[in-house]
Scaffold this active site. Structure first.
Site, PDB file in Angstrom:
ATOM      1  N   ALA A 100       0.812  -1.218   0.000  1.00  0.00           N
ATOM      2  CA  ALA A 100       0.000   0.000   0.000  1.00  0.00           C
ATOM      3  C   ALA A 100       0.849   1.273   0.000  1.00  0.00           C
ATOM      4  CB  ALA A 100      -0.939  -0.003   1.195  1.00  0.00           C
ATOM      5  N   THR A 101       2.075   1.189   0.457  1.00  0.00           N
ATOM      6  CA  THR A 101       2.931   2.384   0.391  1.00  0.00           C
ATOM      7  C   THR A 101       3.092   2.774  -1.073  1.00  0.00           C
ATOM      8  OG1 THR A 101       4.072   1.813   2.428  1.00  0.00           O
ATOM      9  CG2 THR A 101       5.254   3.275   0.915  1.00  0.00           C
ATOM     10  N   ASN A 180      -5.179   3.269  11.232  1.00  0.00           N
ATOM     11  CA  ASN A 180      -4.367   2.122  11.638  1.00  0.00           C
ATOM     12  C   ASN A 180      -3.945   2.169  13.101  1.00  0.00           C
ATOM     13  OD1 ASN A 180      -2.928   4.328  10.220  1.00  0.00           O
ATOM     14  ND2 ASN A 180      -1.113   3.304  10.990  1.00  0.00           N
ATOM     15  N   SER A 230      -3.498  -3.806   0.820  1.00  0.00           N
ATOM     16  CA  SER A 230      -2.199  -4.441   1.061  1.00  0.00           C
ATOM     17  C   SER A 230      -2.396  -5.903   1.447  1.00  0.00           C
ATOM     18  CB  SER A 230      -1.488  -3.689   2.190  1.00  0.00           C
ATOM     19  OG  SER A 230      -0.251  -4.288   2.460  1.00  0.00           O
ATOM     20  N   GLY A 231      -1.565  -6.785   0.876  1.00  0.00           N
ATOM     21  CA  GLY A 231      -1.724  -8.218   1.127  1.00  0.00           C
ATOM     22  C   GLY A 231      -1.379  -8.643   2.544  1.00  0.00           C
ATOM     23  N   HIS A 232      -0.316  -8.052   3.101  1.00  0.00           N
ATOM     24  CA  HIS A 232       0.174  -8.609   4.369  1.00  0.00           C
ATOM     25  C   HIS A 232      -0.706  -8.269   5.565  1.00  0.00           C
ATOM     26  CE1 HIS A 232       2.384  -5.141   6.331  1.00  0.00           C
ATOM     27  NE2 HIS A 232       2.284  -4.667   5.108  1.00  0.00           N
ATOM     28  N   THR A 268       7.969  -7.148 -14.390  1.00  0.00           N
ATOM     29  CA  THR A 268       7.334  -8.464 -14.478  1.00  0.00           C
ATOM     30  C   THR A 268       6.473  -8.698 -13.236  1.00  0.00           C
ATOM     31  OG1 THR A 268       9.218  -9.240 -15.718  1.00  0.00           O
ATOM     32  CG2 THR A 268       7.809 -10.937 -14.750  1.00  0.00           C
ATOM     33  N   CYS A 353       4.146   1.298  12.299  1.00  0.00           N
ATOM     34  CA  CYS A 353       4.650   1.831  11.032  1.00  0.00           C
ATOM     35  C   CYS A 353       5.589   3.005  11.263  1.00  0.00           C
ATOM     36  CB  CYS A 353       3.497   2.300  10.156  1.00  0.00           C
ATOM     37  SG  CYS A 353       2.234   1.069   9.988  1.00  0.00           S
TER      38      CYS A 353
HETATM   39  N1  PMP Z   1      -1.894   2.534   4.995  1.00  0.00           N
HETATM   40  C1  PMP Z   1      -2.263   2.062   6.204  1.00  0.00           C
HETATM   41  C2  PMP Z   1      -3.515   2.555   6.848  1.00  0.00           C
HETATM   42  C3  PMP Z   1      -1.465   1.096   6.846  1.00  0.00           C
HETATM   43  O1  PMP Z   1      -1.830   0.621   8.037  1.00  0.00           O
HETATM   44  C4  PMP Z   1      -0.290   0.652   6.201  1.00  0.00           C
HETATM   45  C5  PMP Z   1       0.622  -0.378   6.863  1.00  0.00           C
HETATM   46  N2  PMP Z   1       0.957  -0.103   8.177  1.00  0.00           N
HETATM   47  C6  PMP Z   1       0.050   1.184   4.944  1.00  0.00           C
HETATM   48  C7  PMP Z   1      -0.777   2.123   4.390  1.00  0.00           C
HETATM   49  C8  PMP Z   1       1.283   0.742   4.228  1.00  0.00           C
HETATM   50  O2  PMP Z   1       1.111  -0.551   3.751  1.00  0.00           O
HETATM   51  P1  PMP Z   1       2.330  -1.469   3.235  1.00  0.00           P
HETATM   52  O3  PMP Z   1       3.000  -1.987   4.454  1.00  0.00           O
HETATM   53  O4  PMP Z   1       1.669  -2.516   2.410  1.00  0.00           O
HETATM   54  O5  PMP Z   1       3.219  -0.593   2.409  1.00  0.00           O
END
Ligand code: PMP
Length: 408
Positions: A100-101, A180, A230-232, A268, A353
């Protein structure tokens, strides 16, 4: 290579070749309450990744059947994500990213590069994840007028406040669905629909990382032109994310290259990660309501038990049930975090984060200064059970007694 195993009661320590000590807990269950930071990959999901790595290893751009098979796995995952968002293929694109970043950066810089030549106003909130917050800081340095909406005196960000900041010079509004750090749910659907009524040419982006596959949502209800995921955070591996981009939205890419994924994300495609993400979405979509109800019960139980031992509940009553922010008065977050860790309970101090950097988000939401150093974030998954909560509450209560003694 691991060697030098030393057993010591319920854990053993091991040193690797570099002399780095690793602690391995032997007989205690890990109580993982840090699912907003990342989640454990589901077994079926890791099997899907392994299958794609070893069996369907072609390059999806190749014209032979190994390539076509790989392309099929991508199509499968796109379908799963579109279905989870309630959209059909003619409504837009799914683009895979590294997370997501990257998705948030692509959305924000992609829109403003394309549409921000004359429209120099952009709107966001003061409680965004750093991947949005810092992208807007950069836009400001580049000469954009950035309007950041703060929570009001009741700790609410209203749809009126977001929509009211938009004018005819605004090219982008970006706001998250679920915060978050405390689970606060922003009124995205209401805000974006007001904006679209008044300014149909203003683009809307929603960071749905903490909402996707956790709380019921759809692209239509959000009214977002771009959605990032985001997958993780949903039991798929780290390093994979996705964006929904509505038909007609032209994003200038962050990177140039081979033109894969409609040129928006060259490179890819990581088929095993994409397939794993799709598998996680498929599995979780089948149990969203059930998991949501479970998280509500866990959350309510935890609020009651933690309040009972003197912890302060910081998350609002109406919030994502998957995240609970608390303060343990007079005990520093990190001290409590490590105390819990000794008992195999894993939590986060504020937002993981921010890597130890103090976050402004609690202050923005009106958390009293005396609690700012004592915030703990608890976040759940379908695996969290009531006995985990009992263990947590007992340990927090113990910590309040023992750590308070150390302080004196
Ligand atoms: N947006 C939010 C609200 C998040 O909680 C996070 C991850 N902490 C991110 C963006 C970033 O996601 P990623 O770790 O997949 O880059």
């Amino acid at each position: 290579m691991l060697y030098n195993v030393r057993s010591c009661g319920h854990f053993s320590t091991r040193c690797n070749k570099l002399g780095v000590q690793i602690v391995l807990y032997m007989d205690t269950k890990q109580i993982y309450l840090d699912n907003a930071a990342t989640t454990k990959v589901m077994t079926e999901v890791s099997e899907a990744a392994a299958y794609a790595m070893t069996e369907v290893y072609g390059n999806p751009s190749s014209l032979h059947h190994l390539g076509i098979d790989a392309e099929r796995l991508i199509t499968y995952s796109k379908k799963q994500i579109m279905s989870a968002l309630g959209v059909s293929a003619d409504q837009g694109e799914i683009i895979f990213t590294s997370g997501a970043t990257e998705g948030n950066n692509t959305a924000i810089f992609g829109v403003t590069e394309t549409y921000g030549k004359r429209k120099k106003r952009v709107v966001t909130t003061t409680v965004e994840h750093p991947s949005v917050e810092k992208a807007f800081d950069r836009l400001e340095e580049k000469g954009f007028e950035v309007v950041r909406i703060s929570p009001d005196e009741n700790g609410e960000i209203t749809a009126e406040a977001i929509a009211g900041a938009v004018n005819e010079n605004t090219c982008l509004v970006s706001a998250m669905l679920v915060n978050n750090e405390n689970g606060y749910i922003l009124p995205i659907g209401e805000a974006f629909s007001k904006i679209k009524k008044r300014y149909p040419e203003c683009f809307t982006h929603c960071d749905c990382v903490q909402g996707f596959e956790k709380i019921p949502l759809s692209q239509k209800k959000l009214g977002a032109d771009i959605i990032t995921m985001s997958g993780h955070k949903i039991h798929a591996p780290k390093g994979i994310g996705a964006m929904f981009i509505k038909k007609g939205v032209r994003l200038s890419p962050l990177m140039v290259g081979g033109g894969q994924q409609k040129g928006i994300r060259s490179g890819t495609e990581p088929v095993p990660m994409i397939y794993a993400f799709g598998k996680a979405v498929e599995i979780l979509s089948g149990s969203l309501n059930e998991r949501y109800s479970h998280a509500c019960e866990i959350n309510a139980y935890m609020r009651e038990k933690l309040s009972g031992v003197g912890a302060v509940i910081l998350s609002k009553e109406v919030a994502s049930p998957y995240i609970l922010s608390i303060a343990v008065p007079d005990i520093k977050s990190e001290t409590m975090l490590h105390f819990l860790e000794e008992k195999n309970i894993f939590v986060s101090s504020g937002s993981a984060c921010s890597k130890g950097k103090t976050s402004d988000v609690p202050t923005e939401f009106g958390v009293e200064p005396k609690y700012l150093d004592s915030i703990i974030r608890l976040s759940f998954s379908y695996e969290t059970d009531f006995s985990d909560i009992d263990a947590l509450v007992e340990t927090v209560s113990d910590g309040m007694k023992n750590l308070a003694k150390i302080r004196k």
